[in-house]
Design an enzyme around this catalytic site. Structure first.
Site, PDB file in Angstrom:
ATOM      1  N   LYS A 196       0.817  -1.008   0.126  1.00 32.10           N
ATOM      2  CA  LYS A 196       0.007  -0.086   0.039  1.00 32.10           C
ATOM      3  C   LYS A 196       0.833   1.317   0.199  1.00 32.10           C
ATOM      4  O   LYS A 196       1.826   1.510   0.829  1.00 32.10           O
ATOM      5  CB  LYS A 196      -0.836  -0.045   1.443  1.00 32.10           C
ATOM      6  CG  LYS A 196      -1.953   1.199   1.089  1.00 32.10           C
ATOM      7  CD  LYS A 196      -2.847   0.970   2.544  1.00 32.10           C
ATOM      8  CE  LYS A 196      -3.535   2.419   2.544  1.00 32.10           C
ATOM      9  NZ  LYS A 196      -4.655   2.282   3.678  1.00 32.10           N
ATOM     10  N   ARG A 206     -10.798   9.550   1.600  1.00 33.12           N
ATOM     11  CA  ARG A 206     -10.915  10.123   3.037  1.00 33.12           C
ATOM     12  C   ARG A 206     -11.836  11.062   3.135  1.00 33.12           C
ATOM     13  O   ARG A 206     -12.236  11.439   4.436  1.00 33.12           O
ATOM     14  CB  ARG A 206      -9.351  10.888   3.149  1.00 33.12           C
ATOM     15  CG  ARG A 206      -8.110   9.662   3.372  1.00 33.12           C
ATOM     16  CD  ARG A 206      -6.783  10.352   3.098  1.00 33.12           C
ATOM     17  NE  ARG A 206      -5.907   9.401   3.086  1.00 33.12           N
ATOM     18  CZ  ARG A 206      -4.324   9.846   3.086  1.00 33.12           C
ATOM     19  NH1 ARG A 206      -4.149  10.807   2.654  1.00 33.12           N
ATOM     20  NH2 ARG A 206      -3.762   8.702   2.948  1.00 33.12           N
ATOM     21  N   LYS A 218       1.213   9.949   5.963  1.00 40.20           N
ATOM     22  CA  LYS A 218       1.443   8.645   6.398  1.00 40.20           C
ATOM     23  C   LYS A 218       2.425   7.904   5.773  1.00 40.20           C
ATOM     24  O   LYS A 218       2.866   6.567   5.577  1.00 40.20           O
ATOM     25  CB  LYS A 218      -0.157   7.950   5.821  1.00 40.20           C
ATOM     26  CG  LYS A 218      -1.263   8.048   6.448  1.00 40.20           C
ATOM     27  CD  LYS A 218      -2.470   7.453   6.309  1.00 40.20           C
ATOM     28  CE  LYS A 218      -3.764   8.247   6.852  1.00 40.20           C
ATOM     29  NZ  LYS A 218      -4.961   7.132   6.812  1.00 40.20           N
ATOM     30  N   GLU A 234       7.917  -6.711   1.181  1.00 42.53           N
ATOM     31  CA  GLU A 234       6.838  -6.729   2.166  1.00 42.53           C
ATOM     32  C   GLU A 234       5.714  -7.757   1.762  1.00 42.53           C
ATOM     33  O   GLU A 234       5.153  -8.288   2.733  1.00 42.53           O
ATOM     34  CB  GLU A 234       6.046  -5.200   1.641  1.00 42.53           C
ATOM     35  CG  GLU A 234       6.788  -4.221   2.178  1.00 42.53           C
ATOM     36  CD  GLU A 234       6.450  -3.709   3.761  1.00 42.53           C
ATOM     37  OE1 GLU A 234       5.854  -4.471   4.299  1.00 42.53           O
ATOM     38  OE2 GLU A 234       7.040  -2.803   4.218  1.00 42.53           O
ATOM     39  N   LYS A 249      -2.086  -1.346  -3.748  1.00 42.16           N
ATOM     40  CA  LYS A 249      -2.925  -0.152  -3.856  1.00 42.16           C
ATOM     41  C   LYS A 249      -2.210   0.920  -3.853  1.00 42.16           C
ATOM     42  O   LYS A 249      -0.972   1.162  -3.339  1.00 42.16           O
ATOM     43  CB  LYS A 249      -3.822  -0.252  -2.403  1.00 42.16           C
ATOM     44  CG  LYS A 249      -4.933   0.876  -2.327  1.00 42.16           C
ATOM     45  CD  LYS A 249      -5.512   0.900  -0.910  1.00 42.16           C
ATOM     46  CE  LYS A 249      -6.395   2.151  -0.952  1.00 42.16           C
ATOM     47  NZ  LYS A 249      -7.285   1.948   0.394  1.00 42.16           N
ATOM     48  N   SER A 275     -10.098   5.613  -4.845  1.00 40.95           N
ATOM     49  CA  SER A 275     -11.218   6.510  -5.143  1.00 40.95           C
ATOM     50  C   SER A 275     -10.757   7.731  -6.188  1.00 40.95           C
ATOM     51  O   SER A 275     -11.408   8.352  -6.937  1.00 40.95           O
ATOM     52  CB  SER A 275     -11.506   7.412  -3.690  1.00 40.95           C
ATOM     53  OG  SER A 275     -10.324   7.843  -3.292  1.00 40.95           O
ATOM     54  N   TYR A 314     -14.911   0.709  -7.369  1.00 45.54           N
ATOM     55  CA  TYR A 314     -16.199   1.608  -7.248  1.00 45.54           C
ATOM     56  C   TYR A 314     -16.993   1.301  -8.689  1.00 45.54           C
ATOM     57  O   TYR A 314     -17.994   1.849  -8.532  1.00 45.54           O
ATOM     58  CB  TYR A 314     -15.841   3.054  -6.883  1.00 45.54           C
ATOM     59  CG  TYR A 314     -15.064   3.164  -5.691  1.00 45.54           C
ATOM     60  CD1 TYR A 314     -15.649   2.873  -4.178  1.00 45.54           C
ATOM     61  CD2 TYR A 314     -13.506   3.374  -5.710  1.00 45.54           C
ATOM     62  CE1 TYR A 314     -14.847   2.900  -3.022  1.00 45.54           C
ATOM     63  CE2 TYR A 314     -12.985   3.643  -4.578  1.00 45.54           C
ATOM     64  CZ  TYR A 314     -13.384   3.276  -3.360  1.00 45.54           C
ATOM     65  OH  TYR A 314     -12.792   3.294  -2.080  1.00 45.54           O
TER      66      TYR A 314
END
Length: 324
Positions: A196, A206, A218, A234, A249, A275, A314
């Site tokens: 991610k 968000r 982040k 990872e 992602k 998004s 979506y």
């Protein structure tokens, strides 16, 4: 060699193009993200995500029944938590009667065979908007992982089929897997957000959950967008710790990572078309600058062609409607 072989013969018309098509999108490819809010009779459009909604539990029930009727059999749940229930340790996340837990039960009651995956991270519950516990301005790792394990157990007891840790804390998959095993929840799956990235494409999401970080960013836990080999490391670590499915992602800007990971691992690979990717297509189509349906399907094909077994998108309902 030419002229004995003319590649255009296999492109002559739609019938032959369909017959030899290498990549095909079907309803079973999709994982449908759903945003849940408190209240009754609530179906509010997210301004930065046209035609996508926050749903109260009564509308959630109707939505999953519609999804099931369309052949869409898996959902990924996110909750928008009222500000008064937020704190630094995500206390509300462990409430057996919390919104997430009630949402899981609502879906399972309405559509028992619907596969339910749940977001596991602290940011929707955090007064700081971060994915972990904050201490002296730092996001602390191990204590956060313990809370994520408790969240996962709570979701599993509520009926979740898979938990989906999206936080990017080190070692959290092992902590969650061991906790689930200790509780006898041996059939609860883990879909890990393994690669991610700290992406600028998350803005509308968000907005949807009111989960933007209250300070800083982040980047101390989400991955650097410049890194490629780190994503493989990872992901392999997450698999070793017990992840059943791994996720990359965002989607389109990271299709090279999708292919690298697909070539390197032997578990299903999911991709989250996020998004910002959704919002860009919607905005450009509203301006008349792009053909919405054609661009949507081309992007979804690209994600699957790169190696995705599962696409969280979506666009799922829009795409399935086009399939007839």
């Amino acid at each position: 060699m030419y002229p004995l072989r003319r590649n255009r013969r296999l492109r002559t018309n739609e019938s032959i193009r369909t017959l030899v098509r290498e990549t095909i999108i079907t309803p079973s490819d999709f994982l449908v993200p759903l945003f849940v809010v408190e209240g009754k009779g609530v179906k509010e459009e997210i301004p930065s995500m046209p035609n996508y909604f926050r749903l109260s539990l009564d509308h959630l029930e109707k939505e999953v029944q519609q999804l099931w009727s369309m052949g869409l059999g898996a959902v990924l749940l996110f909750v928008k938590v009222p500000d008064n229930l937020k704190d630094n340790k995500g206390t509300e996340a462990l409430n057996p009667d919390g919104l997430m837990q009630r949402a899981i039960k609502t879906i399972k009651n309405a559509c028992p065979d619907m596969l339910v995956m749940t977001d596991v991270a602290l940011d929707p519950y955090s007064s700081y908007g971060h994915d972990g516990i904050v201490e002296n301005g730092q996001i602390i790792n191990d204590e956060t992982a313990e809370v994520l394990a408790e969240m996962s157990i709570s979701h599993a007891f509520a009926g979740a089929d898979f938990v989906a840790p999206s936080d990017m804390m080190d070692g959290r998959i092992l902590t969650i897997r061991e906790a689930l095993e200790e509780e006898g929840l041996v059939n609860t799956g883990i879909m890990s957000y393994s690669a991610k990235y700290a992406s600028a494409f998350y803005g509308p999401f968000r907005d949807a959950l009111d989960s933007a970080p209250g300070f800083g960013d982040k980047k101390t836990y989400q991955m650097d967008s410049a890194n490629r080999f780190e994503a493989i490391k990872e992901t392999e670590m997450d698999i070793d710790e017990g992840a059943d499915i791994v996720m990359i992602k965002p989607g389109l800007c990271y299709l090279d990572i999708v292919r690298e990971i697909k070539n390197a691992v032997d578990v299903p690979v999911a991709v989250y078309q996020v998004s910002g990717e959704y919002a860009m297509v919607k905005a450009a189509a509203e301006k008349g600058w792009l053909d919405h349906d054609a661009v949507m399907m081309e992007q979804l094909l690209a994600i699957k062609r790169a190696g995705a077994n599962i696409i969280a998108s979506y666009f799922a309902k829009d795409a399935v409607k086009l399939m007839g």
